[in-house]
Design a protein around this motif. Structure first.
Motif, PDB file in Angstrom:
ATOM      1  N   PHE A  60       0.806  -1.233   0.000  1.00  0.00           N
ATOM      2  CA  PHE A  60       0.000   0.000   0.000  1.00  0.00           C
ATOM      3  C   PHE A  60       0.836   1.279   0.000  1.00  0.00           C
ATOM      4  CE2 PHE A  60      -3.244  -2.642   2.574  1.00  0.00           C
ATOM      5  CZ  PHE A  60      -3.779  -3.172   1.417  1.00  0.00           C
ATOM      6  N   LYS A  61       2.135   1.167  -0.299  1.00  0.00           N
ATOM      7  CA  LYS A  61       2.980   2.358  -0.144  1.00  0.00           C
ATOM      8  C   LYS A  61       2.646   3.467  -1.142  1.00  0.00           C
ATOM      9  CE  LYS A  61       6.984   0.569  -2.755  1.00  0.00           C
ATOM     10  NZ  LYS A  61       8.421   0.251  -2.630  1.00  0.00           N
ATOM     11  N   GLU A  62       1.900   3.129  -2.195  1.00  0.00           N
ATOM     12  CA  GLU A  62       1.473   4.160  -3.148  1.00  0.00           C
ATOM     13  C   GLU A  62      -0.008   4.477  -3.000  1.00  0.00           C
ATOM     14  OE1 GLU A  62       2.647   2.937  -7.015  1.00  0.00           O
ATOM     15  OE2 GLU A  62       4.789   3.015  -6.582  1.00  0.00           O
ATOM     16  N   GLU A  63      -0.609   3.987  -1.900  1.00  0.00           N
ATOM     17  CA  GLU A  63      -2.008   4.273  -1.595  1.00  0.00           C
ATOM     18  C   GLU A  63      -2.096   4.819  -0.174  1.00  0.00           C
ATOM     19  OE1 GLU A  63      -4.868   1.218  -3.075  1.00  0.00           O
ATOM     20  OE2 GLU A  63      -3.050   0.025  -3.410  1.00  0.00           O
ATOM     21  N   PRO A  64      -1.892   6.128   0.007  1.00  0.00           N
ATOM     22  CA  PRO A  64      -1.780   6.739   1.338  1.00  0.00           C
ATOM     23  C   PRO A  64      -2.916   6.412   2.301  1.00  0.00           C
ATOM     24  CG  PRO A  64      -1.191   8.311  -0.361  1.00  0.00           C
ATOM     25  CD  PRO A  64      -1.722   7.113  -1.080  1.00  0.00           C
ATOM     26  N   SER A  65      -4.144   6.347   1.845  1.00  0.00           N
ATOM     27  CA  SER A  65      -5.259   6.096   2.757  1.00  0.00           C
ATOM     28  C   SER A  65      -5.199   4.673   3.322  1.00  0.00           C
ATOM     29  CB  SER A  65      -6.596   6.322   2.056  1.00  0.00           C
ATOM     30  OG  SER A  65      -6.746   5.443   0.948  1.00  0.00           O
ATOM     31  N   LYS A  66      -4.910   3.700   2.470  1.00  0.00           N
ATOM     32  CA  LYS A  66      -4.797   2.314   2.934  1.00  0.00           C
ATOM     33  C   LYS A  66      -3.564   2.142   3.819  1.00  0.00           C
ATOM     34  CE  LYS A  66      -7.231   0.077  -0.902  1.00  0.00           C
ATOM     35  NZ  LYS A  66      -7.127  -0.919  -2.011  1.00  0.00           N
ATOM     36  N   LEU A  67      -2.475   2.813   3.429  1.00  0.00           N
ATOM     37  CA  LEU A  67      -1.259   2.750   4.233  1.00  0.00           C
ATOM     38  C   LEU A  67      -1.509   3.301   5.629  1.00  0.00           C
ATOM     39  CD1 LEU A  67       1.805   2.272   4.546  1.00  0.00           C
ATOM     40  CD2 LEU A  67       2.152   4.588   3.670  1.00  0.00           C
ATOM     41  N   GLU A  68      -2.211   4.416   5.721  1.00  0.00           N
ATOM     42  CA  GLU A  68      -2.496   5.036   7.016  1.00  0.00           C
ATOM     43  C   GLU A  68      -3.277   4.089   7.918  1.00  0.00           C
ATOM     44  OE1 GLU A  68      -2.496   7.218  10.172  1.00  0.00           O
ATOM     45  OE2 GLU A  68      -1.471   7.898   8.343  1.00  0.00           O
ATOM     46  N   SER A  69      -4.237   3.374   7.339  1.00  0.00           N
ATOM     47  CA  SER A  69      -5.047   2.440   8.116  1.00  0.00           C
ATOM     48  C   SER A  69      -4.196   1.326   8.713  1.00  0.00           C
ATOM     49  CB  SER A  69      -6.144   1.845   7.223  1.00  0.00           C
ATOM     50  OG  SER A  69      -6.898   0.886   7.928  1.00  0.00           O
ATOM     51  N   VAL A  70      -3.286   0.773   7.908  1.00  0.00           N
ATOM     52  CA  VAL A  70      -2.421  -0.314   8.389  1.00  0.00           C
ATOM     53  C   VAL A  70      -1.375   0.221   9.359  1.00  0.00           C
ATOM     54  CG1 VAL A  70      -0.720  -2.053   7.707  1.00  0.00           C
ATOM     55  CG2 VAL A  70      -2.758  -1.696   6.312  1.00  0.00           C
ATOM     56  N   PHE A  71      -0.786   1.360   9.022  1.00  0.00           N
ATOM     57  CA  PHE A  71       0.293   1.885   9.855  1.00  0.00           C
ATOM     58  C   PHE A  71      -0.210   2.299  11.234  1.00  0.00           C
ATOM     59  CE2 PHE A  71       3.871   4.505  11.148  1.00  0.00           C
ATOM     60  CZ  PHE A  71       4.947   3.758  10.673  1.00  0.00           C
ATOM     61  N   SER A  72      -1.482   2.690  11.315  1.00  0.00           N
ATOM     62  CA  SER A  72      -2.043   3.064  12.619  1.00  0.00           C
ATOM     63  C   SER A  72      -2.056   1.863  13.570  1.00  0.00           C
ATOM     64  CB  SER A  72      -3.464   3.610  12.459  1.00  0.00           C
ATOM     65  OG  SER A  72      -4.350   2.608  11.980  1.00  0.00           O
ATOM     66  N   LEU A  73      -2.227   0.663  13.007  1.00  0.00           N
ATOM     67  CA  LEU A  73      -2.182  -0.546  13.841  1.00  0.00           C
ATOM     68  C   LEU A  73      -0.772  -0.794  14.366  1.00  0.00           C
ATOM     69  CD1 LEU A  73      -4.383  -2.940  11.644  1.00  0.00           C
ATOM     70  CD2 LEU A  73      -5.091  -1.661  13.680  1.00  0.00           C
ATOM     71  N   ILE A  74       0.215  -0.543  13.524  1.00  0.00           N
ATOM     72  CA  ILE A  74       1.611  -0.677  13.952  1.00  0.00           C
ATOM     73  C   ILE A  74       1.925   0.340  15.035  1.00  0.00           C
ATOM     74  CG2 ILE A  74       4.008  -0.479  13.193  1.00  0.00           C
ATOM     75  CD1 ILE A  74       3.038  -1.356  10.402  1.00  0.00           C
TER      76      ILE A  74
END
Length: 438
Positions: A60-74
């Motif tokens: 998802f590194k080129e899809e900021p919204s999806k990346l944000e969702s996953v990274f928030s879990l981290i």
């Protein structure tokens, strides 16, 4: 003076409560001076490992919204540990940089390595140890091979002046300074490299089991723990599917003769399994050391009269595999027969091509293909000095009505390998265990 290197797996560092256990273990022995952490693993059955979350970030590194969702879990995982333990570190600052780097097009190696990196920062601050970035110690060639000599030299030079340190597992750096990673489970290798570099007296590998079991506990009930095994036995069992320890982790310590002890973070009082360079006298109570295996193999059986007298026959068969880019696991042979044991993943989509090429180059009398096979290795130094081992094994399988499709025994007499139907895999392992330990 004793120096112990401790590697802690993902389950050992999955939560604040696990961090507390790790600290108690470290503080219980002053010789435990260097710690190699993995990324946080699962806290419960349906949890997600941080490395798996980072793998989603790769996608998802080129899809900021999806990346944000996953990274928030981290972010939640690391902040929860920090807040509960009141660790004095601004971990958000480090995570913000990681996220920025991901959005900036960071490599897959870099992204996947950040689980260990961030966990190392947290653990170092919690223990009061110095943090040493593995990228400055562990070096890879451009083609991904480990630069062993440079790595051992850097570890020795750097850590000899640091009394206690945390070195993240799993990654290092390419010649240009960019991040490089081992295969999954590579933190075990990092721990072994650090052990060799500091010339430690012991490498402790802490996980969620109390050592190596004689067989998979998910298959065999009340299975016994192996108290001691050799590097060679470990290599055989790990290669055949026993996953407690990465199979390549023995190489850095083997030549130096440094033992490895596999122990349980949740039960530190348990003895664990000691892995040593060699075993002079096998355990008289156990003819075998362990049983391990894997499903999903194809066997290509080749027959030809007077095969043993035909110069270059085996070479021509192996040249077919080389040309088709197919690796093999085992080659059981007879006077007029030869079998190629190949994992299904290796030969997928290539079976017909391989068969046709063998027929053309070798002109065999017969070629047969057997699919959906499992391969099981029974391993132990005691097998070579015990009479009737094969009879015990084969009788145990026959008693349970299991048909043996392949037999292979190495010249070292360290193992006996049998092939059975995939559907009989678990039943066969239980039968072998019961035959020797029942």
């Amino acid at each position: 003076m004793s120096v112990v290197v401790c590697k802690f797996g993902g389950s050992s560092l999955s939560s604040a409560e696990q961090f507390k256990k790790v600290k108690n273990i470290i503080e219980a022995d002053s010789s435990r001076k260097y710690v190699v952490p993995s990324a946080p693993g699962k806290r419960f059955k349906d949890d997600i490992k941080v490395t798996d979350l980072l793998n989603k970030c790769v996608r998802f590194k080129e899809e900021p919204s999806k990346l944000e969702s996953v990274f928030s879990l981290i972010r939640e995982r690391y902040n929860e540990i920090k807040d509960i333990l009141n660790i004095d570190i601004n971990i958000d600052e480090h995570m913000n940089k990681v996220k920025k780097d991901i959005l900036g097009g960071a490599s897959r190696h870099y992204i996947l390595s950040r689980g260990e990196y961030l966990n190392g920062l947290l653990l170092a601050a919690y223990l009061g140890f110095e943090f040493v970035d593995a990228a400055k110690l562990v070096f890879f060639y451009e083609d991904g091979r480990l630069d062993f000599e440079s790595t051992i030299g850097a570890i020795h030079k750097t850590l000899k002046n640091i009394e206690r340190a945390v070195v993240p597992g799993f990654y290092g750096s390419f010649p240009d300074g960019s991040i490089a990673t081992f295969s999954r489970g590579g933190s075990d290798v990092t721990g072994s490299l650090v052990t060799r570099g500091v010339n430690a007296t012991l490498y402790e590998n802490w996980t969620d089991v109390s050592g190596f079991m004689m067989a998979d506990p998910r298959i065999v009930d009340n299975v016994k723990i192996i108290k001691k095994l050799s590097y060679a036995e470990l290599r055989e069992l790990s290669y055949m599917g026993a996953t407690v320890l990465h199979e390549d982790s023995i190489f850095p310590v083997r030549d130096a003769g440094i033992p490895i002890c596999v122990k349980n973070t949740n039960r530190p009082q348990d003895e664990g399994t000691l892995i040593v360079p060699y075993i002079d006298r096998p355990d008289p109570e156990h003819t075998i050391t362990g049983i391990a295996g894997k499903k999903g193999f194809t066997v290509i059986h080749v027959e030809k009269d007077m095969m043993n007298g035909e110069i270059g026959f085996v070479r021509r068969i192996l040249s077919v595999l080389e040309d088709k880019n197919v690796s093999f696991e085992h080659i059981p042979t007879g006077i007029d027969t030869l079998s190629l044991v190949i994992s299904d993943g290796e030969i997928a989509g290539k079976t017909e091509d391989v068969i046709n090429a063998i027929a053309q180059r070798c002109n065999p009398d017969k070629i047969e293909v057997a699919k959906d096979l499992a391969v099981i290795a029974t391993v132990g130094h005691g097998m070579s000095s015990s009479i009737g081992v094969s009879a015990t094994l084969f009788s145990g399988l026959a008693k349970e009505g299991i048909n043996i499709r392949m037999i292979d025994q190495g010249s070292s007499e360290l193992n006996i390998i049998v092939g059975v139907e995939n559907d009989h895999f678990e039943k066969a392992i239980r039968a072998i265990y019961e035959a020797f330990e029942g």
